[in-house]
Design a protein around this motif. Structure first.
Motif, PDB file in Angstrom:
ATOM      1  N   LYS A   6       1.034  -1.144   0.021  1.00 27.10           N
ATOM      2  CA  LYS A   6      -0.186   0.024  -0.449  1.00 27.10           C
ATOM      3  C   LYS A   6       0.719   1.667   0.198  1.00 27.10           C
ATOM      4  O   LYS A   6       2.185   1.774   0.796  1.00 27.10           O
ATOM      5  CB  LYS A   6      -1.029  -0.186   1.069  1.00 27.10           C
ATOM      6  CG  LYS A   6      -1.724  -0.883   1.407  1.00 27.10           C
ATOM      7  CD  LYS A   6      -2.924  -0.956   0.492  1.00 27.10           C
ATOM      8  CE  LYS A   6      -4.045  -1.381   0.316  1.00 27.10           C
ATOM      9  NZ  LYS A   6      -5.143  -1.579  -0.898  1.00 27.10           N
ATOM     10  N   VAL A   7       0.492   2.410  -0.359  1.00 29.20           N
ATOM     11  CA  VAL A   7       1.388   3.400  -0.759  1.00 29.20           C
ATOM     12  C   VAL A   7       0.707   4.250   0.296  1.00 29.20           C
ATOM     13  O   VAL A   7      -0.235   4.739   0.599  1.00 29.20           O
ATOM     14  CB  VAL A   7       1.116   3.854  -1.905  1.00 29.20           C
ATOM     15  CG1 VAL A   7       1.649   5.558  -1.818  1.00 29.20           C
ATOM     16  CG2 VAL A   7       1.287   3.261  -2.970  1.00 29.20           C
ATOM     17  N   LYS A   8       1.436   4.737   1.418  1.00 26.81           N
ATOM     18  CA  LYS A   8       1.081   5.418   2.286  1.00 26.81           C
ATOM     19  C   LYS A   8       1.645   6.652   2.688  1.00 26.81           C
ATOM     20  O   LYS A   8      -0.072   7.657   2.817  1.00 26.81           O
ATOM     21  CB  LYS A   8       2.192   4.578   4.118  1.00 26.81           C
ATOM     22  CG  LYS A   8       1.519   5.431   5.150  1.00 26.81           C
ATOM     23  CD  LYS A   8       2.501   4.621   6.550  1.00 26.81           C
ATOM     24  CE  LYS A   8       1.532   5.338   7.977  1.00 26.81           C
ATOM     25  NZ  LYS A   8       2.776   5.008   8.952  1.00 26.81           N
ATOM     26  N   SER A   9       2.154   7.228   2.522  1.00 31.93           N
ATOM     27  CA  SER A   9       2.311   8.848   1.679  1.00 31.93           C
ATOM     28  C   SER A   9       3.110   8.759   0.449  1.00 31.93           C
ATOM     29  O   SER A   9       4.343   8.324   0.159  1.00 31.93           O
ATOM     30  CB  SER A   9       2.543   9.646   3.364  1.00 31.93           C
ATOM     31  OG  SER A   9       3.232   9.126   3.466  1.00 31.93           O
ATOM     32  N   ILE A  10       2.672  10.590  -0.029  1.00 34.17           N
ATOM     33  CA  ILE A  10       3.724  11.446  -1.154  1.00 34.17           C
ATOM     34  C   ILE A  10       3.812  12.425  -0.345  1.00 34.17           C
ATOM     35  O   ILE A  10       3.324  12.724  -0.382  1.00 34.17           O
ATOM     36  CB  ILE A  10       2.964  10.553  -2.004  1.00 34.17           C
ATOM     37  CG1 ILE A  10       2.787   9.509  -2.296  1.00 34.17           C
ATOM     38  CG2 ILE A  10       4.446  11.426  -2.934  1.00 34.17           C
ATOM     39  CD1 ILE A  10       2.582   9.410  -3.834  1.00 34.17           C
ATOM     40  N   LEU A  85      -2.385   5.340  -4.468  1.00 31.75           N
ATOM     41  CA  LEU A  85      -2.481   6.107  -2.897  1.00 31.75           C
ATOM     42  C   LEU A  85      -4.060   7.096  -2.967  1.00 31.75           C
ATOM     43  O   LEU A  85      -4.781   6.377  -2.142  1.00 31.75           O
ATOM     44  CB  LEU A  85      -1.427   7.025  -2.996  1.00 31.75           C
ATOM     45  CG  LEU A  85      -1.453   8.606  -1.388  1.00 31.75           C
ATOM     46  CD1 LEU A  85      -2.022   7.075  -0.809  1.00 31.75           C
ATOM     47  CD2 LEU A  85      -1.141   8.992  -1.749  1.00 31.75           C
ATOM     48  N   GLU A  86      -4.842   7.567  -4.221  1.00 28.98           N
ATOM     49  CA  GLU A  86      -6.021   7.756  -4.219  1.00 28.98           C
ATOM     50  C   GLU A  86      -6.373   6.851  -4.100  1.00 28.98           C
ATOM     51  O   GLU A  86      -8.053   6.847  -4.021  1.00 28.98           O
ATOM     52  CB  GLU A  86      -6.355   8.693  -6.220  1.00 28.98           C
ATOM     53  CG  GLU A  86      -4.946  10.021  -5.453  1.00 28.98           C
ATOM     54  CD  GLU A  86      -4.575  10.638  -7.032  1.00 28.98           C
ATOM     55  OE1 GLU A  86      -5.353  10.133  -8.006  1.00 28.98           O
ATOM     56  OE2 GLU A  86      -4.518  11.362  -7.348  1.00 28.98           O
ATOM     57  N   ASN A  87      -6.261   5.424  -4.798  1.00 32.28           N
ATOM     58  CA  ASN A  87      -7.912   4.735  -4.981  1.00 32.28           C
ATOM     59  C   ASN A  87      -7.403   3.261  -4.299  1.00 32.28           C
ATOM     60  O   ASN A  87      -8.073   2.373  -4.106  1.00 32.28           O
ATOM     61  CB  ASN A  87      -7.819   4.072  -6.617  1.00 32.28           C
ATOM     62  CG  ASN A  87      -7.973   5.386  -7.778  1.00 32.28           C
ATOM     63  OD1 ASN A  87      -8.967   5.688  -7.837  1.00 32.28           O
ATOM     64  ND2 ASN A  87      -6.841   5.008  -8.747  1.00 32.28           N
TER      65      ASN A  87
END
Length: 237
Positions: A6-10, A85-87
């Motif tokens: 999972k992408v936690k943050s950018i 991240l958005e989805n």
């Protein structure tokens, strides 16, 4: 090993440079200085150094990706990360990779050299050495186009104040009037500061041409040992 994340943050670090935190579905056992590959397609895997250190990443993997306008290779990865991240969808990675990890059993001083976002490679090594309370002298030279691109400068200065065996030397190509560091090419800065590199373990990350130039310069003119020169680029050049 391929694993879903999972992408936690950018977060932006500097102009066109991003910090990306990934949370893998199961922990990944890696060594400081290794890299992962972002899976963009069945035959399209793109390597990025892991900026986090093995014993302090709490299951998360940190990347620093420089995605300047001309660099479609990196821009496409950042866009894929933003979409995930958005989805709330997954990103696949293949990890760990690389043989240029820190050699913890060595008593030799460390010379860490980074160009641009190659800093992510040496950051993992530095953080790991500090966490392991290794007392080898550490010299970190970080070269960038300008001061803005040295996005961790304040953090590194604070580490240098806290740990006397760590020395941070920033190098910029274009300097403001009040610049306190070195100006020019990072490899030339290292060459000017060291009479001999024979006793050092040297870790380097940057463009392949930079790594090649470093090997030629340091082994031919500064007595560096080829077997104590580490960097992912050396597996390919």
């Amino acid at each position: 090993m391929t694993i879903q994340c999972k992408v936690k943050s950018i977060q932006p670090l500097a102009s066109n440079t991003y910090q990306i935190l990934l949370h893998p579905e199961s922990p990944i056992d890696f060594k400081a200085g290794q890299y992962l590959m972002v899976v963009m397609g069945e035959k399209d895997k793109r390597p990025f150094s892991i900026a986090s250190s093995p014993n302090r990443h709490q299951g998360e993997l940190e990347l620093h990706i420089g995605a300047a306008e001309h660099n479609a290779y990196a821009i496409e990865v950042v866009e894929a990360m933003k979409s995930a991240l958005e989805n709330n969808s997954d990103i696949a990675i293949d990890a760990p990779h690389g043989e240029a990890w820190v050699k913890e059993d060595s008593q030799r001083p460390l010379l860490l050299i980074a160009g641009g976002t190659g800093f992510s490679y040496v950051r993992s090594i530095l953080d790991h050495c500090i966490a392991q309370q290794l007392e080898n002298p550490i010299y970190l030279y970080w070269g960038a186009r300008d001061e803005v691109q040295l996005y961790a400068k304040q953090e590194l200065m604070a580490i240098a104040e806290q740990y006397p065996h760590f020395h941070f030397i920033p190098v910029v190509e274009h300097s403001p009037e009040n610049w306190q560091g070195k100006v020019g090419n990072v490899l030339e800065a290292v060459s000017a500061d060291f009479e001999s590199l024979e006793g050092y373990d040297i870790y380097i990350a940057g463009r392949f041409d930079m790594a090649g130039a470093a090997r030629d310069l340091f082994t031919q003119h500064k007595q560096a040992r080829n077997d104590r020169l580490f960097g992912d680029a050396y597996a390919f050049i």
